[in-house]
Design a protein around this motif. Structure first.
Motif, PDB file in Angstrom:
ATOM      1  N   LEU A 447      33.190 -25.418 -11.472  1.00 14.70           N
ATOM      2  CA  LEU A 447      32.567 -23.925 -11.689  1.00 14.70           C
ATOM      3  C   LEU A 447      31.501 -24.100 -10.998  1.00 14.70           C
ATOM      4  N   ASP A 448      31.252 -22.651 -10.662  1.00 13.16           N
ATOM      5  CA  ASP A 448      30.156 -22.229 -10.048  1.00 13.16           C
ATOM      6  C   ASP A 448      29.125 -22.038 -10.498  1.00 13.16           C
ATOM      7  N   PRO A 449      27.903 -23.345 -10.579  1.00 13.34           N
ATOM      8  CA  PRO A 449      26.988 -22.349 -11.266  1.00 13.34           C
ATOM      9  C   PRO A 449      26.179 -21.748 -11.398  1.00 13.34           C
ATOM     10  N   ASN A 450      25.948 -20.729 -10.273  1.00 12.75           N
ATOM     11  CA  ASN A 450      26.023 -19.265 -10.181  1.00 12.75           C
ATOM     12  C   ASN A 450      26.369 -18.413 -10.805  1.00 12.75           C
ATOM     13  N   LYS A 451      27.736 -18.729 -11.981  1.00 15.04           N
ATOM     14  CA  LYS A 451      28.140 -18.398 -12.387  1.00 15.04           C
ATOM     15  C   LYS A 451      28.541 -18.248 -13.792  1.00 15.04           C
ATOM     16  N   SER A 452      27.959 -19.406 -14.155  1.00 14.92           N
ATOM     17  CA  SER A 452      28.165 -20.165 -15.553  1.00 14.92           C
ATOM     18  C   SER A 452      26.815 -20.810 -15.758  1.00 14.92           C
ATOM     19  N   ALA A 486      22.374 -17.901 -12.682  1.00 13.35           N
ATOM     20  CA  ALA A 486      22.377 -17.318 -12.103  1.00 13.35           C
ATOM     21  C   ALA A 486      22.375 -17.698 -10.286  1.00 13.35           C
ATOM     22  N   ALA A 487      22.250 -16.936  -9.756  1.00 13.45           N
ATOM     23  CA  ALA A 487      21.900 -17.427  -8.182  1.00 13.45           C
ATOM     24  C   ALA A 487      20.878 -18.398  -7.660  1.00 13.45           C
ATOM     25  N   LYS A 488      21.076 -18.641  -6.291  1.00 10.56           N
ATOM     26  CA  LYS A 488      20.145 -20.287  -6.414  1.00 10.56           C
ATOM     27  C   LYS A 488      19.874 -21.022  -6.948  1.00 10.56           C
ATOM     28  N   GLY A 489      20.727 -21.303  -8.555  1.00  3.90           N
ATOM     29  CA  GLY A 489      20.508 -21.877  -9.321  1.00  3.90           C
ATOM     30  C   GLY A 489      18.854 -21.922 -10.833  1.00  3.90           C
TER      31      GLY A 489
END
Length: 506
Positions: A447-452, A486-489
């Motif tokens: 999963l994308d950590p910037n979106k979950s 969120a974006a950029k960690g």
């Protein structure tokens, strides 16, 4: 003469007071005949036919006596038929517990119940400037009114111990039939439940949908199945010398020791099959639960309502779809299995799974508390990548009825129903909760950590105003903070929501 007149009049009175349905015409004919006989007797008396001699000496009187006796016996038979007919009529009852039709022998019953939940959700300070590539606000939630539940259901029993429940929900989208089961509760120690029901895993999930302390349940609930189709053996035992209550269905908070073990199709975390959904593989999920009230019937009243137990499940799904995780009150998705890293496909649950649920509650007078913890383990498979995911969640909630009524797992019943003109205001319950969910870090290989988010923590306060045993006004405020997402960690902005509900359940 007077004897016969009294007999005739008594017969008429019996007819008037205990008339037989569908025999009105016969009764009128009998009355006319008695009046004719009485008139003839009077004529005989005036003519001097009757004397001080025994009435049997006059043939005419004997004839009249036989006719009157025949009429009296006919009336007696009609009374007996009427009594027998009324003894077989069903009993109709309507009140705060719904509408019931029970057979005269109490062997069969049909009960009609219903529930409506009208909600309002208002998100505070959700004007984040974060946007996606199409300039859509990422974290903004719309304030809304909604019908959370609209249910009418039938439940009852046949031949005393074959219980049933059929409960559609017209506000539930495609899954309009949450419950539909039969429960053969022949003996309290062993009952057989078959159909669609709540698997006996999460404690708060097993609480009645209209009996919860908050508008929505805490994080541990959403790592357990919502509903599933299968079969369950369940039973209960009481302390020696006390009667074990027969409890139909998957929820039992009455007996000293309770066990439940079942086999279901398996639906995944927070899953619930649609009405026509078929199982996609031969693998099944096994779930079990042990729960006890160790201080029941001990004389320690402040500990009578303490219960603890453990539940769990094991399964082996084959490419089972994964449901996203959402915040409790706001129902905003923060773990989305469709938001994957570049080069990955949406994962499925494929391979061995298990859940472990230690749980407890305590109710003493106006005080109540629930606590539970869960470990939910599954394998996420995306292409050639296989990740073992161990998610955990826990919660603790406490409530207090400030107006003095008893708190309980099945809700609060006001001592005085809401009637302000007579100084009655119902019951007021105040509550607080802290709940947390942690997502396994290995999940974000896919999963994308910037979106979950990798975790969420929520604290909630609430008030429940019980107008009577059926109507409740609820109000909750919840603040949820996130780890990541969120974006950029960065961390996703906190979610603050005020929600209210007007609920009627009978």
């Amino acid at each position: 003469m007077k004897h016969f007149k009294r007999t005739a009049i008594a017969s008429v009175i019996n007819l008037a007071l205990f008339g037989i349905p569908d025999a009105h015409a016969d009764t009128e004919a009998l009355e006319r005949r008695i009046r004719e006989l009485e008139s003839r007797l009077e004529k005989l008396d005036h003519a001097g036919v009757l004397s001080n001699k025994p009435v049997t000496s006059a043939p005419e009187v004997e004839k009249l006596t036989r006719k009157v006796n025949t009429l009296e016996r006919k009336l007696e038979v009609q009374d007996e038929v009427t009594a027998s007919t009324f003894s077989k009529l069903p009993v109709f009852d309507a009140g705060a517990d719904g509408f019931k039709i029970t057979s005269a022998d109490k062997e069969h019953q049909v009960r009609i119940r219903g529930a409506v939940q009208a909600d309002g959700r208002f998100f505070i300070d959700d004007n984040s400037k974060a946007q996606d590539s199409k300039h859509n606000d990422l974290y903004r939630q719309n304030d809304r009114f909604e019908i959370r539940q609209a249910r009418i259901w039938l439940e009852g029993y046949f031949f005393k111990n074959i219980f049933y429940k059929i409960m559609p929900d017209f506000a539930a989208g495609s899954n309009i039939l949450p419950d539909a089961y039969l429960d053969y509760a022949y003996h309290p120690a062993a009952s057989l439940l078959v159909g669609k029901y709540k698997p006996s895993i999460s404690l708060e999930r097993l609480q009645g949908d209209s009996d919860g302390t908050f508008l929505e349940r805490g994080f541990p609930t959403y790592l357990a199945p919502n509903r599933d189709v299968g079969i369950q053996l369940h039973g209960a035992f009481s302390k020696p010398g006390y009667k074990t209550e027969t409890v139909a269905g998957p929820i039992d908070s009455k007996n000293t020791f309770i066990y439940q073990i079942g086999v279901t199709n398996g639906t995944g975390d927070d899953g619930s099959p649609n009405n026509d959904a078929k199982d996609t593989d031969d693998n099944k999920e096994i779930d079990g639960r042990l729960f006890a009230h160790p201080f029941q019937h001990t004389g320690y009243s402040w500990l009578e309502g303490f219960g603890l137990g453990v539940a769990g499940s094991v399964g082996n799904p084959n490419k089972q779809a994964l449901k996203p995780q959402s915040t409790p009150i706001g129902r905003s998705i923060f773990l989305d299995y469709t938001k994957v890293n570049s080069g990955f496909a949406t994962p499925t649950s494929d391979g061995a799974t298990y859940r472990i649920y230690p749980q407890a509650y305590w109710y003493s007078g106006p005080f109540g508390a629930i606590g539970e913890y869960v470990v939910s383990s599954q394998h996420l498979v995306s292409g050639n990548t296989n990740v073992k995911q161990n998610n955990t969640a826990w919660q603790i909630l406490a409530s207090y009825v400030v107006t003095g009524e008893d708190n309980s797992f099945s809700g609060v019943k006001p001592i005085r129903n809401f009637d302000p003109f007579n100084g009655r205001w119902g019951a007021l319950q105040l509550a607080a909760r802290y709940t947390q969910l942690d997502v396994d870090n290995d999940t974000f290989r896919i999963l994308d950590p910037n979106k979950s988010a990798s975790g969420a923590k929520a604290w909630t306060i609430g008030a429940n105003w019980f107008l009577n045993s059926n109507a409740i006004i609820r109000a909750d405020y919840e603040n949820v903070s996130f780890d990541g997402g969120a974006a950029k960690g960065g961390n996703r902005p906190n979610e603050q929501v005020f929600a209210t509900r007007f609920q009627l359940a009978f």
